[in-house]
Design an enzyme around this catalytic site. Sequence first.
Site, PDB file in Angstrom:
ATOM      1  N   PRO A  88      10.673 -77.917  54.800  1.00  0.00           N
ATOM      2  CG  PRO A  88      11.673 -78.221  56.889  1.00  0.00           C
ATOM      3  CD  PRO A  88      10.490 -78.627  56.064  1.00  0.00           C
ATOM      4  CD  GLU A 115      10.644 -85.741  63.809  1.00  0.00           C
ATOM      5  OE1 GLU A 115       9.588 -86.293  64.167  1.00  0.00           O
ATOM      6  OE2 GLU A 115      11.096 -84.720  64.350  1.00  0.00           O
ATOM      7  NE  ARG A 153       1.767 -57.111  50.464  1.00  0.00           N
ATOM      8  CZ  ARG A 153       2.517 -56.539  49.538  1.00  0.00           C
ATOM      9  NH1 ARG A 153       3.047 -57.245  48.581  1.00  0.00           N
ATOM     10  NH2 ARG A 153       2.731 -55.239  49.564  1.00  0.00           N
ATOM     11  CG  ASP A 168       5.172 -54.493  47.251  1.00  0.00           C
ATOM     12  OD1 ASP A 168       4.619 -53.457  47.616  1.00  0.00           O
ATOM     13  OD2 ASP A 168       4.680 -55.616  47.336  1.00  0.00           O
TER      14      ASP A 168
HETATM   15 CL1  6GU Z   1       7.596 -74.964  54.958  1.00  0.00          CL
HETATM   16  N1  6GU Z   1       8.231 -76.148  57.210  1.00  0.00           N
HETATM   17  C1  6GU Z   1       9.004 -76.326  58.297  1.00  0.00           C
HETATM   18  N2  6GU Z   1       8.683 -77.287  59.173  1.00  0.00           N
HETATM   19  N3  6GU Z   1      10.083 -75.601  58.547  1.00  0.00           N
HETATM   20  C2  6GU Z   1      10.365 -74.634  57.656  1.00  0.00           C
HETATM   21  C3  6GU Z   1       9.605 -74.385  56.520  1.00  0.00           C
HETATM   22  C4  6GU Z   1       8.527 -75.197  56.317  1.00  0.00           C
HETATM   23  N4  6GU Z   1      10.159 -73.364  55.838  1.00  0.00           N
HETATM   24  C5  6GU Z   1      11.208 -72.993  56.536  1.00  0.00           C
HETATM   25  N5  6GU Z   1      11.355 -73.762  57.638  1.00  0.00           N
END
Ligand code: 6GU
Length: 251
Positions: A88, A115, A153, A168
Site C-alpha cells: 500500500p 504488517e 493484455r 481501450d
Molecule cells: Cl499492493 N497491498 C496491500 N496489502 N494492500 C493494498 C495494495 C497492496 N494495494 C492496495 N491496497
Amino acid sequence: MRIDILTLFPAMFAGPLTESILKRAQEKGLLSIHLHNIRDYTTDRHRTTDDTPYGGGGGMVMMVEPLVKAVEDVRGADQHVPVILLTPQGRVFTQRVACELAAHDRLILICGRYEGVDERVRQLVVTDEISIGDYVLTGGELAAMVVVDAVARLIPGVLGARWAAEEDSHAMGLLEYPHYTRPPVFRGLVVPEVLLSGDHQAVERWRRREAIRRTWERRPDLLLIAPLSEEERWFLGELAEDEALRRAVHP
Ligand code: 6GU
C-alpha cells in the site's frame, strides 16, 4: 514476457492465471508466469518467514533473508530485471504504469504480507513499489494478479486482432461509451438509432461524444489530461453549460 511471483500463498493464483485470456497467453508462449514459495528459501527447522518487529508494537514483519535469497535465486545473472514490491506504500497503479511495465521482458513481483517487510529488503533488492489503490488488502497477492492481468493484455498478440488495447477507453484517457447488442428493443428500451444506421462515421462521432459525456459525469478529473479535438472541447463546453443551467434552475 516472463513474470516471477514471490509469495507465501502460491495457491491463491490458480484461478486467475489458469482461465481465459491469461491461460491462452501462456499457451501461446506470449507470457510465462512462475510462482515461487518464499517459504522454500527459509533455512530454519520451522521454515519461518516472519518475526516480531524490533522496537515492539503489533503485527509481524516478513524477514529479510528468505526474501532476498528468493529474489537473488529467481533473478539469476540478470541484474536489470525490475523487482516490484506490492505494498500500500507504493506508487498508485494506473494504465500508464501498466504500459511502462509491459515494455520489459521480465518482471519479478514480491507479494508483501502481514504488517510489512523488513526495510532491508527494499534497500537490497526492490527497484519499484506499487499499490493498486487507496484501501488495504490482507496481502499483495490480489494486487499482483491485478498487475499481471493489466500488463499481460498489453503484450502484442494476447488480445485478439480485433481487440486493440490502444482503443481501450482508459488508454484514450476517457471512460467507455455505452455498448449494445441484440435485440434492438428490450422491455421498451431501444438501441440508439445511429448504431443501427450503418453510418460508420456517425457511429464513431456518437461513441466519442458519449465517452466524453460519461467521463464528464463520472470522472471529470480524467478530462484534464484526455486528448480531445477542438470540436470535442466544444461539446464538453456544452455539457458544462447544460449542467450550470440545471444548477441555476434547481439549486
Ligand atoms: Cl499492493 N497491498 C496491500 N496489502 N494492500 C493494498 C495494495 C497492496 N494495494 C492496495 N491496497
